[in-house]
Enzyme design. Sequence first.
Site, PDB file in Angstrom:
ATOM      1  N   GLU A 123      -3.810  -1.809   0.967  1.00 50.06           N
ATOM      2  CA  GLU A 123      -2.397  -1.875   0.582  1.00 50.06           C
ATOM      3  C   GLU A 123      -2.202  -1.355  -0.828  1.00 50.06           C
ATOM      4  O   GLU A 123      -2.999  -1.634  -1.722  1.00 50.06           O
ATOM      5  CB  GLU A 123      -1.883  -3.326   0.555  1.00 50.06           C
ATOM      6  CG  GLU A 123      -1.633  -3.943   1.879  1.00 50.06           C
ATOM      7  CD  GLU A 123      -1.171  -5.390   1.748  1.00 50.06           C
ATOM      8  OE1 GLU A 123      -0.488  -5.739   0.767  1.00 50.06           O
ATOM      9  OE2 GLU A 123      -1.517  -6.175   2.636  1.00 50.06           O
TER      10      GLU A 123
ATOM     11  N   GLU B 166      -6.252 -10.844   1.615  1.00 47.63           N
ATOM     12  CA  GLU B 166      -5.941 -11.443   0.313  1.00 47.63           C
ATOM     13  C   GLU B 166      -6.232 -12.932   0.237  1.00 47.63           C
ATOM     14  O   GLU B 166      -5.325 -13.770   0.099  1.00 47.63           O
ATOM     15  CB  GLU B 166      -4.470 -11.200  -0.035  1.00 47.63           C
ATOM     16  CG  GLU B 166      -4.107  -9.731  -0.142  1.00 47.63           C
ATOM     17  CD  GLU B 166      -2.803  -9.492  -0.890  1.00 47.63           C
ATOM     18  OE1 GLU B 166      -2.102 -10.471  -1.209  1.00 47.63           O
ATOM     19  OE2 GLU B 166      -2.489  -8.330  -1.165  1.00 47.63           O
TER      20      GLU B 166
HETATM   21  C1  GCO Z   1       0.335  -9.022   0.110  1.00 53.60           C
HETATM   22  C2  GCO Z   1       0.399  -8.897   1.545  1.00 53.60           C
HETATM   23  C3  GCO Z   1       1.630  -8.266   2.083  1.00 53.60           C
HETATM   24  C4  GCO Z   1       2.814  -8.208   1.176  1.00 53.60           C
HETATM   25  C5  GCO Z   1       2.765  -7.054   0.210  1.00 53.60           C
HETATM   26  C6  GCO Z   1       3.955  -7.002  -0.714  1.00 53.60           C
HETATM   27  O1  GCO Z   1      -0.306  -8.252  -0.548  1.00 53.60           O
HETATM   28  O2  GCO Z   1       0.925  -9.935  -0.391  1.00 53.60           O
HETATM   29  O3  GCO Z   1      -0.736  -8.404   2.111  1.00 53.60           O
HETATM   30  O4  GCO Z   1       1.863  -9.111   3.161  1.00 53.60           O
HETATM   31  O5  GCO Z   1       3.986  -8.123   1.894  1.00 53.60           O
HETATM   32  O6  GCO Z   1       1.660  -7.157  -0.573  1.00 53.60           O
HETATM   33  O7  GCO Z   1       4.045  -8.198  -1.425  1.00 53.60           O
END
Ligand code: GCO
Length: 484
Positions: free
Chosen positions: A389, A198
């Site tokens: 994710e 990200e």
């Molecule tokens: C993000 C990260 C994770 C977070 C998840 C929930 O996307 O911010 O990769 O570390 O914990 O997304 O916010």
Amino acid sequence: MNRRDMLISGLAAAGTSLLPGNSNATAKQNKMTQVGVFPPGFLWGAATSAYQIEGAYREDGKGESNWDRFVLAPGKIKNGNTANVACDSYHRYREDIALLKALNLKSYRFSIAWTRIQPTGIGAVNQKGLDYYKRLTDAILEAGIRPFPTLYHWDLPQELEDRGGWPNRDTAYRYAEYVDIVLKALGDRINNWSLFNESKAFTQLSYWLGVFAPGRKDPLAFLKATHTVNLAHGLGFRAIKAVNPKINVGSVFDVSPHVPATDSDADKAATSAMEKLSNTWFAESILTGEYPDGVLPPDQQAALLGFQTGDDKIMHADLDFVGLNYYSLTRVTATKESNGIPGMHLKADWAVGPYEKTDSDWVIYPQGFYDILKRMQLITGHRPIEIAENGAAYNNQPDASGQIHDPKRIEYLRSHLNALSRAIADGVPVRAYHCWSLMDNFEWAEGYSQRFGLTYVDFENNQKRTIKESGYWYAKVAKENKVI
Ligand code: GCO
């Protein structure tokens, strides 16, 4: 501040007519394919990151990271939480791999803490850190699971932060050196690597909005950071290929459909600019070597980024696969005042609209998953996509018998997996899905107040892990390769 409240929050609730809806074409396609059924060989997994689960923040020679430092600053993290212990996965990784097995998962996305490998981010290698990730990887492989590491999930060595962090161009070169060290040690046993997690989220939240380590609120530093991170992609990509050209290299981008708050021309123009800054500023620039038009004033862009002659070649990386993270929808409004980025007069927010929300107040919008995959495919082309994710915070606690009923997470996952299956049926080459997260963990500025896990972690009582109802449900989905 909720870390997803990008720019200035508090957008007045606006009409919903402009939200992307279920198109007729999609409805037609649904009739032809079985929604919720995944292609043979589809890979099911779960994700975590080093800082959020490992703990052991000073063990075996680990150096201090920007997050180790940031959590100590008063008022930055909810309830004054730190991740010094977190889920203690550094010591309990075998238990966590057993959880993956119990959930029938075949891919584990985790991240590597730079400070375990190079305590200051410069020079000296800490062999104990490399040994830890070797042990972890071997245990994952022994369990018949694919290790899927991310090289950078936001925990920068503090020494490098002190030298200017990501706005400092030199950090890209330090990163490439770190990548070379890791790949020389682990490249023999891991075939798929992600360069960054990200890039958009951490550059914005760390340097522009000040809610992530190191807490800077400097839009111009943010712009410089974006360019350093893009350069680091190209340098890191080539560092890996120099170790072994056969290794697959990708990166994970957080993406979100952007919609104008109203149908005014000003809101539409603002949406177009913000959408590019969020969704394509990294992915497209890396894949093509060129920044998208229509974000920064052309005559100022090079100076704002610190772009030097030849940088197009440095940042270019023909990634083998692309990782995408999807959570929610973003709405954009044109404003009179500038948001600090030259030429940009807008605010963006993703916690608005007449929708149901998760416990972290994020709008639930499964159609957005479909829409953003179709959108990103225009940039990523033929490359395989891995969902790195997707998931939701629901803070259900154990009942009297110790079980955790979290029906809303099941509903969230079901609706999003159905949307994903439609995108695949419509030609988006997605080969894997990782749920965020394998277990409850340290949710950055939210501390332990938001639980994203398929597994409940009792942080107060010896870190006991209990698979939630959603975990059992997801295990069945993974086994049957279809949504149930
Ligand atoms: C993000 C990260 C994770 C977070 C998840 C929930 O996307 O911010 O990769 O570390 O914990 O997304 O916010």
